[in-house]
Motif scaffolding. Structure first.
Motif, PDB file in Angstrom:
ATOM      1  N   TYR A 169     -48.882  40.439 -81.854  1.00  0.00           N
ATOM      2  CA  TYR A 169     -49.033  41.905 -82.131  1.00  0.00           C
ATOM      3  C   TYR A 169     -47.422  42.719 -81.294  1.00  0.00           C
ATOM      4  CZ  TYR A 169     -53.717  41.147 -83.802  1.00  0.00           C
ATOM      5  OH  TYR A 169     -54.400  40.524 -84.392  1.00  0.00           O
ATOM      6  N   THR A 170     -46.482  42.194 -81.795  1.00  0.00           N
ATOM      7  CA  THR A 170     -45.364  42.330 -80.966  1.00  0.00           C
ATOM      8  C   THR A 170     -44.997  43.558 -80.240  1.00  0.00           C
ATOM      9  OG1 THR A 170     -44.298  40.847 -82.991  1.00  0.00           O
ATOM     10  CG2 THR A 170     -42.729  41.692 -81.129  1.00  0.00           C
ATOM     11  N   LEU A 171     -45.491  44.628 -80.764  1.00  0.00           N
ATOM     12  CA  LEU A 171     -45.051  46.024 -80.068  1.00  0.00           C
ATOM     13  C   LEU A 171     -45.799  45.918 -78.907  1.00  0.00           C
ATOM     14  CD1 LEU A 171     -43.537  48.478 -79.869  1.00  0.00           C
ATOM     15  CD2 LEU A 171     -45.430  49.716 -81.332  1.00  0.00           C
ATOM     16  N   THR A 172     -47.021  45.475 -78.819  1.00  0.00           N
ATOM     17  CA  THR A 172     -47.717  45.891 -77.487  1.00  0.00           C
ATOM     18  C   THR A 172     -47.093  44.793 -76.472  1.00  0.00           C
ATOM     19  OG1 THR A 172     -49.757  46.272 -78.726  1.00  0.00           O
ATOM     20  CG2 THR A 172     -49.948  45.517 -76.692  1.00  0.00           C
ATOM     21  N   HIS A 205     -44.929  45.198 -87.423  1.00  0.00           N
ATOM     22  CA  HIS A 205     -45.007  44.155 -86.042  1.00  0.00           C
ATOM     23  C   HIS A 205     -45.795  44.857 -84.944  1.00  0.00           C
ATOM     24  CE1 HIS A 205     -42.236  41.466 -88.102  1.00  0.00           C
ATOM     25  NE2 HIS A 205     -41.486  42.503 -88.489  1.00  0.00           N
ATOM     26  N   ALA A 206     -47.149  45.298 -85.321  1.00  0.00           N
ATOM     27  CA  ALA A 206     -47.834  45.724 -84.291  1.00  0.00           C
ATOM     28  C   ALA A 206     -49.240  45.816 -84.942  1.00  0.00           C
ATOM     29  CB  ALA A 206     -47.348  47.332 -84.195  1.00  0.00           C
ATOM     30  N   MET A 252     -51.795  48.143 -85.185  1.00  0.00           N
ATOM     31  CA  MET A 252     -51.764  49.514 -84.879  1.00  0.00           C
ATOM     32  C   MET A 252     -52.809  50.317 -85.901  1.00  0.00           C
ATOM     33  SD  MET A 252     -50.117  50.449 -87.989  1.00  0.00           S
ATOM     34  CE  MET A 252     -49.411  49.752 -89.146  1.00  0.00           C
ATOM     35  N   LEU A 280     -51.407  52.919 -81.495  1.00  0.00           N
ATOM     36  CA  LEU A 280     -51.258  51.507 -81.072  1.00  0.00           C
ATOM     37  C   LEU A 280     -52.586  50.790 -80.344  1.00  0.00           C
ATOM     38  CD1 LEU A 280     -49.156  49.081 -81.000  1.00  0.00           C
ATOM     39  CD2 LEU A 280     -48.693  50.131 -78.628  1.00  0.00           C
ATOM     40  N   SER A 307     -52.576  44.739 -88.276  1.00  0.00           N
ATOM     41  CA  SER A 307     -51.248  44.545 -88.031  1.00  0.00           C
ATOM     42  C   SER A 307     -50.371  44.572 -89.274  1.00  0.00           C
ATOM     43  CB  SER A 307     -51.109  42.890 -87.325  1.00  0.00           C
ATOM     44  OG  SER A 307     -51.796  42.040 -88.410  1.00  0.00           O
ATOM     45  N   THR A 346     -53.954  48.245 -77.376  1.00  0.00           N
ATOM     46  CA  THR A 346     -53.327  47.808 -76.411  1.00  0.00           C
ATOM     47  C   THR A 346     -54.606  46.660 -75.832  1.00  0.00           C
ATOM     48  OG1 THR A 346     -53.906  49.735 -75.067  1.00  0.00           O
ATOM     49  CG2 THR A 346     -51.730  49.496 -75.788  1.00  0.00           C
ATOM     50  N   SER A 380     -41.790  48.491 -86.000  1.00  0.00           N
ATOM     51  CA  SER A 380     -43.020  48.373 -85.480  1.00  0.00           C
ATOM     52  C   SER A 380     -44.149  48.602 -86.521  1.00  0.00           C
ATOM     53  CB  SER A 380     -42.999  49.459 -84.486  1.00  0.00           C
ATOM     54  OG  SER A 380     -42.324  49.095 -83.049  1.00  0.00           O
TER      55      SER A 380
END
Length: 787
Positions: free
Chosen positions: A298-301, A257-258, A260, A279, A20, A281, A254
């Motif tokens: 995991y903000t982006l997802t 904030h992901a 990934m 990323l 992350s 999911t 991202s």
């Protein structure tokens, strides 16, 4: 019936470790081009003053007198970690951690950096080989207490996760150099020396500075310092985020904030996220099946599940400033009312609560989730509460976060009584399919296929199903995956390309060749990974040129982080699939050296060592795995097969039984080979039982049916053996071994006519080769002469 084959279970498995906080990408450009945040002050004092006290600016802070005065953290009481007691003490300008065992001082650690402070402070102590290590104690700023940081990181509980336990605090995953650095430091270079496993890490300044989002400012400063009075600059000399598109704004935030994986050495704002990262999911159990995360946010997802993103120009900077502050801190609902203004007029009706309850839009659509019992982070999917998902999947919902004394059934009854009370249904449908796919249940495979094919399906949902289909053995998924290569989502296209690896048809080859030329790098490298499973001779010179371009990017994705063991593991897979056993072994051994607890490199290298004729080293590596994980299915399976090849049957039987016990429903290789071993001992009843297990797991495998028939006959079950062979002949008409076995049974009974008929029926099979036809005709003629 001795038929042992070493099992390369993980040959085509691309390992994508997830982070992350990774690879913010400050390595781009000459280091001298970066001038530091203070160079911005002269012209941008206002912005500097807003940025400097922000959590971005203070993402990393030196422990000194200024830190002590400003933050005033208390000393800790002794906290138990891994059997010893750890305690933090502050001096005038320093911080020390003591490790004790009873009254004995085990070690003393100087603590020199602090990270965070928004919800939790983490701290770093210098280790050997240039590492900075997170200490095992962290401070909860909300509850004002110290806690065991590694232990709090456990988030999978219950019977389904018996092995989920805290990592040792000295584990590499708690090292600043390998985990957190890019989201807490600006313009960092790890300078990792692979030969000595040593870091010589440097950075421009701690915290997330202006140049992290605007790029190197050296040229910008030079341009504006040399401007004459009244003269306008022809160019800005840095990245201007004011002209970013909606997607560019989101992509720029991202990387930090992901959840990934980086696929390039660096990233600069303005570039496409999926040109630089993959990323994670909902295939990952750090998310509930309905897409709520377990709290780490995991903000982006989550964000990609947000319906507002699809239907508006909303992006990260709509609600947050570039330094991470909330634009609408005093009245959070204002961010939503721009599009949903009428909700002010029907607030009580919309929320089901009186205005006096003081709810904001965030209360129900962005509730804060706890992570490791301490962090409080907001759900960025903006979806309404779904208490029925709580009932079905255990995921949190906003209703019960407030009404803790009530049940989700109570909340669900209220939700369903609303005029639009069916709004949960769509989510529940796809979440159920994700849950089934995670468990390897494929009774609704047609619905999964339909979900992927539906252009209205959310990108995250379609992508998650595609990734979970990697565990679906039937090739009926092929057409669905080929179609998904044309999906509008680059993430979906990339996962579809990867999932086609190992399916060696002309149609797949052509589709992957097209994907190797996709506009997005992530798609190209996943297509390269898949197409490299085809023999090189299958391609023309022009096609090889296309593949070479994507292959180069694919290799770069695995070599950009030399300190990451998983990159070396993936590089080993690459060399192995290319047929370069020695390079593959070197990569696997490097991965295992960097992270001894990583079992996959040891398993794969053991397969290769056996292949090149070094069974001793193969056995040694498999036993290393079993030292870490005695119940490891793959290690026990491959060790059992290796020992069987050496004739060490008692040891082989023990290892294969351990593999089967680890996965009795899905371990046909162990079951089939166990049937051979016990059959050789004369235990035909046991051989039949194991063969039945193998066939039950893979009913379409004719070899397992043949093995079952063989031992049924040995066990005095001739009629059952005949029945088994007839079934396999019906389902696999070109599997001539079964026909020969059936004919032999008839011949033993003196029934030559039935044997002849079995062979004559084979001549009528569509697709039988001319060579096999000739052989069958010769057998028939011989049998007819003997009548």
């Amino acid at each position: 019936m001795m038929n042992f084959k070493f099992s390369p279970i993980f040959f085509l498995a691309l390992l994508l470790l997830t982070f992350s906080c990774k690879q913010r990408g400050n390595n781009s450009g000459d280091e001298s081009e970066f001038t530091g945040s203070k160079s911005c002050m002269e012209c941008h004092q206002k912005f500097y003053d807003l940025w400097s006290p922000s959590y971005h600016a203070q993402a990393m802070m030196p422990i000194n007198a200024e830190f002590m005065k400003k933050h005033q953290l208390p000393d800790s009481k002794p906290i138990d970690v891994e059997g010893n007691q750890f305690q933090v003490e502050f001096k005038d300008s320093s911080m020390v951690m003591y490790e004790r065992n009873g009254n004995e001082l085990v070690a003393k650690y100087d603590v020199i950096w602090a990270m965070g402070g928004h919800n939790v402070y983490c701290f770093l102590t210098p280790f050997e080989k240039g590492r900075l290590q997170n200490i095992p104690l962290a401070y909860d700023a909300n509850r004002e207490r110290w806690f065991n940081y590694p232990e709090a990181g456990i988030r999978h509980f219950g019977d389904d996760y018996p092995d989920d336990e805290a990592l040792p605090w000295k584990d590499d995953q708690f090292a600043f150099n390998t985990g957190c650095y890019s989201c807490h430091i600006s313009q960092l270079s790890t300078n990792f020396d692979l030969e000595t496993d040593t870091y010589h890490t440097t950075w421009k300044e701690p915290g997330i500075n202006c140049e992290t989002c605007h790029g190197p400012a050296g040229k910008h400063v030079e341009i504006f310092k040399n401007l004459k009075e009244g003269q306008k600059a022809k160019e800005l000399g840095l990245i201007s985020t004011s002209v970013f598109t909606q997607q560019q704004h989101t992509d720029a935030c991202s990387p930090c904030h992901a959840k990934m994986q980086p696929i390039t050495p660096s990233y600069m704002p303005g570039d496409s996220f999926f040109d630089n990262y993959n990323l994670t999911t909902l295939e990952d159990r750090d998310f509930y099946p309905d897409g709520r995360d377990l709290g780490e946010n995991y903000t982006l997802t989550d964000w990609m599940l947000n319906p507002c993103v699809e239907n508006s120009e909303l992006h990260c900077v709509s609600c947050h400033t570039s330094s991470g502050r909330d634009r609408y801190k005093d009245d959070p609902s204002q961010a939503c009312l721009k599009c949903h203004g009428k909700r002010n007029d029907d607030l009580a009706e919309h929320t089901g609560h009186p205005a006096s309850a003081g709810l904001t839009c965030l209360s129900c659509h962005m509730p804060k989730r706890e992570f490791v019992g301490h962090f409080l982070r907001s759900d960025h999917s903006f979806r309404p509460p779904m208490p029925e998902a709580t009932i079905k999947f255990g995921s949190p919902n906003a209703c019960n976060q407030c009404h803790k004394d009530k049940s989700p059934e109570w909340a669900n009854k209220i939700v369903k009584a609303r005029p639009n009370g069916d709004y949960q249904e769509e989510t529940l449908k796809w979440a159920q399919l994700i849950e089934e796919a995670r468990e390897g249940e494929w009774k609704n495979i047609d619905k999964m296929f339909a979900l992927i094919r539906n252009p209205k399906t959310d990108d995250v949902v379609a992508n998650s199903i595609i990734r979970l289909l990697n565990n679906y053995p039937d090739t009926s998924k092929t057409e669905v995956l080929i179609d998904a290569l044309n999906n509008k989502s680059e993430l979906v296209r990339s996962s579809a390309a990867y999932a086609l690896g190992g399916i060696l048809t002309v149609k797949v080859k052509d589709a992957l060749l097209t994907a190797c030329q996709d506009d997005i790098r992530l798609v190209r490298i996943q297509a390269a990974n898949a197409i490299l499973t085809f023999p090189e001779d299958d391609f023309t010179a022009e096609q090889k040129t296309i593949i070479a371009g994507a292959e180069k990017e694919y290799v770069t994705s695995m070599t950009s982080r030399p300190d990451n063991w998983s990159n070396h593991y993936n590089l080993g897979l690459y060399h192995q699939n290319k047929g370069d056993a020695q390079s593959a072994l070197n990569a696997y051994e490097t991965a295992a050296r960097l992270y001894p607890e990583s079992v996959l490199p040891l398993i794969n290298s053991s397969v290769l060592y056996s292949y090149i004729g070094n069974p001793g080293k193969a056995e040694e590596n498999l036993k290393k795995v079993l030292d870490y994980q005695p119940d490891n299915e793959a290690a026990n399976l491959n060790l059992g097969l290796l020992l069987a090849e050496q004739g060490r049957m008692d040891e082989a039987e023990k290892a294969l039984k351990a593999a089967l016990e680890a996965n009795p429903e899905e371990q046909p290789v162990a079951a089939k080979n166990l049937s051979v071993i016990v059959g050789q001992k004369g235990d035909f009843y046991g051989a039949v039982k194991y063969a039945e297990l193998a066939l039950k797991s893979r009913p379409d495998n004719p070899e397992y049916a043949y093995t079952l028939a063989f031992y049924q006959l040995q066990n005095g079950q001739k009629s059952k053996a005949v029945g088994t062979l007839k079934k396999v002949i019906e389902s696999n008409p070109l599997y001539l071994d079964a026909r020969q076995f059936l004919a032999d049974i008839y011949l033993r009974d003196g029934n030559t006519n039935m044997a002849i008929k079995v062979y004559q029926d084979a001549l009528e099979i569509e697709g039988i080769s001319e060579q096999n036809k000739a052989a069958l005709q010769q057998v028939i003629a011989t049998l007819q002469q003997n009548l």
